[in-house]
Design a protein around this motif. Structure first.
Motif, PDB file in Angstrom:
ATOM      1  N   ILE A  10       1.765  -0.405   9.801  1.00  0.00           N
ATOM      2  CA  ILE A  10       0.747  -0.499   8.743  1.00  0.00           C
ATOM      3  C   ILE A  10       0.645   0.820   7.983  1.00  0.00           C
ATOM      4  CG2 ILE A  10      -1.716  -0.783   8.297  1.00  0.00           C
ATOM      5  CD1 ILE A  10      -1.828  -2.759  10.588  1.00  0.00           C
ATOM      6  N   ARG A  11       0.660   1.921   8.723  1.00  0.00           N
ATOM      7  CA  ARG A  11       0.558   3.232   8.090  1.00  0.00           C
ATOM      8  C   ARG A  11       1.750   3.512   7.175  1.00  0.00           C
ATOM      9  NH1 ARG A  11      -0.297   5.765  12.379  1.00  0.00           N
ATOM     10  NH2 ARG A  11       1.842   6.471  12.820  1.00  0.00           N
ATOM     11  N   GLU A  12       2.955   3.184   7.664  1.00  0.00           N
ATOM     12  CA  GLU A  12       4.156   3.404   6.871  1.00  0.00           C
ATOM     13  C   GLU A  12       4.174   2.506   5.625  1.00  0.00           C
ATOM     14  OE1 GLU A  12       6.620   5.665   7.166  1.00  0.00           O
ATOM     15  OE2 GLU A  12       5.285   6.542   8.679  1.00  0.00           O
ATOM     16  N   GLY A  13       3.713   1.263   5.802  1.00  0.00           N
ATOM     17  CA  GLY A  13       3.666   0.357   4.655  1.00  0.00           C
ATOM     18  C   GLY A  13       2.713   0.859   3.588  1.00  0.00           C
ATOM     19  N   ALA A  14       1.539   1.351   4.023  1.00  0.00           N
ATOM     20  CA  ALA A  14       0.563   1.884   3.070  1.00  0.00           C
ATOM     21  C   ALA A  14       1.098   3.124   2.367  1.00  0.00           C
ATOM     22  CB  ALA A  14      -0.743   2.203   3.796  1.00  0.00           C
ATOM     23  N   LYS A  15       1.801   3.996   3.120  1.00  0.00           N
ATOM     24  CA  LYS A  15       2.386   5.192   2.518  1.00  0.00           C
ATOM     25  C   LYS A  15       3.432   4.827   1.472  1.00  0.00           C
ATOM     26  CE  LYS A  15       1.808   8.464   6.366  1.00  0.00           C
ATOM     27  NZ  LYS A  15       2.534   9.259   7.404  1.00  0.00           N
ATOM     28  N   SER A  16       4.198   3.783   1.760  1.00  0.00           N
ATOM     29  CA  SER A  16       5.245   3.363   0.819  1.00  0.00           C
ATOM     30  C   SER A  16       4.651   2.902  -0.500  1.00  0.00           C
ATOM     31  CB  SER A  16       6.090   2.242   1.438  1.00  0.00           C
ATOM     32  OG  SER A  16       6.817   2.698   2.551  1.00  0.00           O
ATOM     33  N   VAL A  17       3.513   2.207  -0.425  1.00  0.00           N
ATOM     34  CA  VAL A  17       2.856   1.749  -1.653  1.00  0.00           C
ATOM     35  C   VAL A  17       2.470   2.940  -2.517  1.00  0.00           C
ATOM     36  CG1 VAL A  17       0.827   0.580  -2.591  1.00  0.00           C
ATOM     37  CG2 VAL A  17       2.006  -0.378  -0.606  1.00  0.00           C
ATOM     38  N   ILE A  18       1.937   3.982  -1.876  1.00  0.00           N
ATOM     39  CA  ILE A  18       1.500   5.174  -2.620  1.00  0.00           C
ATOM     40  C   ILE A  18       2.702   5.997  -3.066  1.00  0.00           C
ATOM     41  CG2 ILE A  18       0.168   7.317  -2.454  1.00  0.00           C
ATOM     42  CD1 ILE A  18      -1.592   5.871  -0.354  1.00  0.00           C
ATOM     43  N   ARG A  19       3.680   6.139  -2.180  1.00  0.00           N
ATOM     44  CA  ARG A  19       4.852   6.965  -2.479  1.00  0.00           C
ATOM     45  C   ARG A  19       5.663   6.407  -3.646  1.00  0.00           C
ATOM     46  NH1 ARG A  19       6.495   7.525   2.476  1.00  0.00           N
ATOM     47  NH2 ARG A  19       7.883   5.722   2.468  1.00  0.00           N
ATOM     48  N   ASN A  20       5.759   5.095  -3.702  1.00  0.00           N
ATOM     49  CA  ASN A  20       6.496   4.442  -4.795  1.00  0.00           C
ATOM     50  C   ASN A  20       5.503   3.949  -5.848  1.00  0.00           C
ATOM     51  OD1 ASN A  20       9.392   4.252  -3.552  1.00  0.00           O
ATOM     52  ND2 ASN A  20       7.998   3.534  -1.957  1.00  0.00           N
ATOM     53  N   GLY A  21       4.703   4.880  -6.339  1.00  0.00           N
ATOM     54  CA  GLY A  21       3.565   4.546  -7.188  1.00  0.00           C
ATOM     55  C   GLY A  21       3.889   3.681  -8.381  1.00  0.00           C
ATOM     56  N   TRP A  22       4.877   4.086  -9.204  1.00  0.00           N
ATOM     57  CA  TRP A  22       5.163   3.334 -10.418  1.00  0.00           C
ATOM     58  C   TRP A  22       5.727   1.950 -10.122  1.00  0.00           C
ATOM     59  CZ3 TRP A  22       2.916   4.541 -14.647  1.00  0.00           C
ATOM     60  CH2 TRP A  22       2.604   5.867 -14.944  1.00  0.00           C
ATOM     61  N   MET A  23       6.605   1.874  -9.127  1.00  0.00           N
ATOM     62  CA  MET A  23       7.166   0.573  -8.777  1.00  0.00           C
ATOM     63  C   MET A  23       6.096  -0.334  -8.168  1.00  0.00           C
ATOM     64  SD  MET A  23      10.177   0.771  -9.868  1.00  0.00           S
ATOM     65  CE  MET A  23      10.842  -0.756  -9.228  1.00  0.00           C
ATOM     66  N   SER A  24       5.219   0.252  -7.355  1.00  0.00           N
ATOM     67  CA  SER A  24       4.117  -0.524  -6.779  1.00  0.00           C
ATOM     68  C   SER A  24       3.185  -1.017  -7.877  1.00  0.00           C
ATOM     69  CB  SER A  24       3.332   0.318  -5.774  1.00  0.00           C
ATOM     70  OG  SER A  24       4.151   0.703  -4.682  1.00  0.00           O
ATOM     71  N   LEU A  25       2.927  -0.145  -8.863  1.00  0.00           N
ATOM     72  CA  LEU A  25       2.069  -0.530  -9.978  1.00  0.00           C
ATOM     73  C   LEU A  25       2.691  -1.665 -10.789  1.00  0.00           C
ATOM     74  CD1 LEU A  25      -0.491   0.011 -11.620  1.00  0.00           C
ATOM     75  CD2 LEU A  25       0.806   1.695 -12.945  1.00  0.00           C
ATOM     76  N   ALA A  26       4.024  -1.595 -10.943  1.00  0.00           N
ATOM     77  CA  ALA A  26       4.722  -2.666 -11.667  1.00  0.00           C
ATOM     78  C   ALA A  26       4.590  -3.994 -10.914  1.00  0.00           C
ATOM     79  CB  ALA A  26       6.196  -2.309 -11.843  1.00  0.00           C
ATOM     80  N   SER A  27       4.711  -3.942  -9.593  1.00  0.00           N
ATOM     81  CA  SER A  27       4.568  -5.160  -8.789  1.00  0.00           C
ATOM     82  C   SER A  27       3.151  -5.703  -8.861  1.00  0.00           C
ATOM     83  CB  SER A  27       4.949  -4.869  -7.326  1.00  0.00           C
ATOM     84  OG  SER A  27       6.283  -4.449  -7.220  1.00  0.00           O
ATOM     85  N   ILE A  28       2.160  -4.820  -8.766  1.00  0.00           N
ATOM     86  CA  ILE A  28       0.759  -5.245  -8.831  1.00  0.00           C
ATOM     87  C   ILE A  28       0.445  -5.850 -10.200  1.00  0.00           C
ATOM     88  CG2 ILE A  28      -1.623  -4.403  -8.859  1.00  0.00           C
ATOM     89  CD1 ILE A  28      -0.768  -2.362  -6.704  1.00  0.00           C
ATOM     90  N   THR A  29       0.957  -5.204 -11.249  1.00  0.00           N
ATOM     91  CA  THR A  29       0.733  -5.728 -12.605  1.00  0.00           C
ATOM     92  C   THR A  29       1.353  -7.108 -12.765  1.00  0.00           C
ATOM     93  OG1 THR A  29       0.742  -3.471 -13.493  1.00  0.00           O
ATOM     94  CG2 THR A  29       1.069  -5.269 -15.067  1.00  0.00           C
ATOM     95  N   SER A  30       2.556  -7.285 -12.194  1.00  0.00           N
ATOM     96  CA  SER A  30       3.217  -8.598 -12.253  1.00  0.00           C
ATOM     97  C   SER A  30       2.374  -9.658 -11.562  1.00  0.00           C
ATOM     98  CB  SER A  30       4.594  -8.511 -11.601  1.00  0.00           C
ATOM     99  OG  SER A  30       5.215  -9.775 -11.546  1.00  0.00           O
ATOM    100  N   ILE A  31       1.800  -9.296 -10.426  1.00  0.00           N
ATOM    101  CA  ILE A  31       0.955 -10.235  -9.691  1.00  0.00           C
ATOM    102  C   ILE A  31      -0.297 -10.570 -10.499  1.00  0.00           C
ATOM    103  CG2 ILE A  31      -0.554 -10.453  -7.662  1.00  0.00           C
ATOM    104  CD1 ILE A  31       1.547  -8.972  -6.054  1.00  0.00           C
ATOM    105  N   VAL A  32      -0.933  -9.542 -11.079  1.00  0.00           N
ATOM    106  CA  VAL A  32      -2.165  -9.761 -11.842  1.00  0.00           C
ATOM    107  C   VAL A  32      -1.905 -10.683 -13.027  1.00  0.00           C
ATOM    108  CG1 VAL A  32      -3.897  -8.651 -13.301  1.00  0.00           C
ATOM    109  CG2 VAL A  32      -3.244  -7.595 -11.142  1.00  0.00           C
ATOM    110  N   VAL A  33      -0.860 -10.388 -13.789  1.00  0.00           N
ATOM    111  CA  VAL A  33      -0.560 -11.192 -14.979  1.00  0.00           C
ATOM    112  C   VAL A  33      -0.232 -12.633 -14.598  1.00  0.00           C
ATOM    113  CG1 VAL A  33       1.031 -11.503 -16.913  1.00  0.00           C
ATOM    114  CG2 VAL A  33       0.186  -9.214 -16.342  1.00  0.00           C
TER     115      VAL A  33
END
Length: 305
Positions: A10-33
Motif C-alpha cells: 500500500i505504501r509503495e503504491g501510494a508513493k508511485s501515485v505521487i512520484r509519477n505525478g503528471w502521469m497519475s494526474l492524466a489517469s485521474i483526469t481520464s477517469i473524471v471525464v
C-alpha cells in the motif's frame, strides 16, 4: 502474505501515485471525464424513465354505466372490479358529481351548454374510474371489465369502457423503446469509459516498463511486483471517481433546486437523495474496478521476462 508486506505494498503504491505525478494526474483526469459523461447520461436515463413511468401511471380506465343502475348492482360491479388482481383502486363517480366536474372543466365559457340539466335530465352516466398496479395491463383489465356484462346478462350495467385505446398501446411502446435505448447507451458508454481509462493507465505503466523489468531480473515474484500496481490503480480510481461524484452531485443538486422553483415546468427531476447512494456507489466502484483492471492488464506482458 503477511500484514507488514501488505502495508508495504500500500505504501509503495501510494508513493508511485505521487512520484509519477503528471502521469497519475492524466489517469485521474481520464477517469473524471469518462465517469462524468457516464454519470450525466445515467441521470438523464433515470429522469427519462421517471417521466415515462409517470406517463404510464396516468393511464386510467373509465367504465361508463348504462342508464340508471340501482345501488345494489353498483356495489356488485364495484366489488367485482376491485377483486381483480391487476386493479389497485376503484373510484365510483356518481352522475351528479360527474356533471359538476364537467361544468367546472368547461368553465364560464361553456357553462350555458349545461344549463337546464338537473338530476333527472343529467346526461352524464355513473362512472367507475379504475387504476391498475402495472400500467401495461390496462388493455387486459379493460377487457375483463367489459366481460362483466356476461355476468349480469339481464342488467347489462356497463355500456362502454374507455382507456385511450390505440394511443395507450403506442405510449407503452414508445416508453419501452426509450428505456431500452437508454440502457443500451449506458452500457455502451460504460465500455467506452473502461477502454479510455484503462488505456491511459496503460500508458502510465508503459513508461515504467524498465523498472518492472529490473525488479523481475533481481528475483521479485510476479505477485510482489503486481501488488503496488494494484494499489496504485485502485487509488487512482478512488480519487478520480470521488472527484467525479462530487462534481456530478453538486451540479445536479443545483439543477434540481433551480428547476423545482419553476412551477411552469411540466415534469420534475428525480430528487438527488433518491439516487445518490446507488449512483455514487456505482461510479466509485466502477472507478476502482477500472483502475485495478487497467493496471492488471497493462502489467501482465511486462512480467514475462
Amino acid at each position: 502474505m503477511s500484514f507488514s508486506t501488505f502495508i508495504r505494498h500500500i505504501r509503495e503504491g501510494a508513493k508511485s501515485v505521487i512520484r509519477n505525478g503528471w502521469m497519475s494526474l492524466a489517469s485521474i483526469t481520464s477517469i473524471v471525464v469518462s465517469l462524468l459523461m457516464l454519470g450525466v447520461f445515467i441521470l438523464l436515463v433515470l429522469n427519462v424513465n421517471s417521466f415515462a413511468d409517470e406517463a404510464d401511471s396516468q393511464v386510467q380506465i373509465k367504465a361508463f354505466l348504462a342508464g340508471n343502475v340501482d345501488e345494489a348492482l353498483l356495489q356488485k360491479v364495484n366489488s367485482d372490479i376491485a377483486a381483480m388482481a391487476e386493479v389497485s383502486k376503484v373510484t365510483l363517480i356518481p352522475k351528479a358529481q360527474g356533471l359538476k366536474d364537467f361544468r367546472e372543466k368547461l368553465g364560464e365559457e361553456g357553462k350555458d351548454l349545461l344549463e337546464g340539466y338537473d338530476e333527472t335530465t343529467n346526461p352524464i352516466p355513473d362512472t367507475f374510474q379504475v387504476e391498475v398496479i402495472e400500467p401495461t395491463t390496462v388493455p387486459y383489465v379493460a377487457g375483463k371489465i367489459e366481460a362483466l356484462n356476461e355476468k349480469y346478462p339481464d342488467e347489462l350495467p356497463i355500456y362502454k369502457v374507455r382507456y385511450g385505446q390505440g394511443t395507450t398501446e403506442k405510449l407503452f411502446k414508445i416508453t419501452n423503446m426509450v428505456r431500452n435505448i437508454g440502457f443500451a447507451f449506458v452500457a455502451g458508454l460504460t465500455l467506452m469509459a473502461m477502454f479510455l481509462i484503462s488505456n491511459t493507465i496503460r500508458v502510465t505503466i508503459l513508461a515504467r516498463r524498465r523498472e518492472i523489468g529490473i525488479m523481475k531480473l533481481v528475483g521479485a515474484t510476479n505477485m510482489f511486483i503486481r501488488w503496488p500496481f494494484f494499489v496504485e490503480g485502485a487509488l487512482i480510481g478512488v480519487v478520480g471517481s470521488v472527484v467525479t461524484v462530487a462534481l456530478l452531485f453538486v451540479g445536479y443538486g443545483q439543477l434540481v433546486s433551480t428547476l423545482q422553483s419553476d412551477i411552469t415546468l411540466a415534469f420534475k427531476l428525480v430528487p438527488l437523495q433518491e439516487v445518490d447512494l446507488e449512483l455514487g456507489g456505482l461510479l466509485i466502484g466502477l472507478g476502482i474496478l477500472i483502475g485495478i483492471w487497467g493496471s492488471t492488464m497493462s502489467i501482465r506482458k511486462f512480467l514475462k521476462v
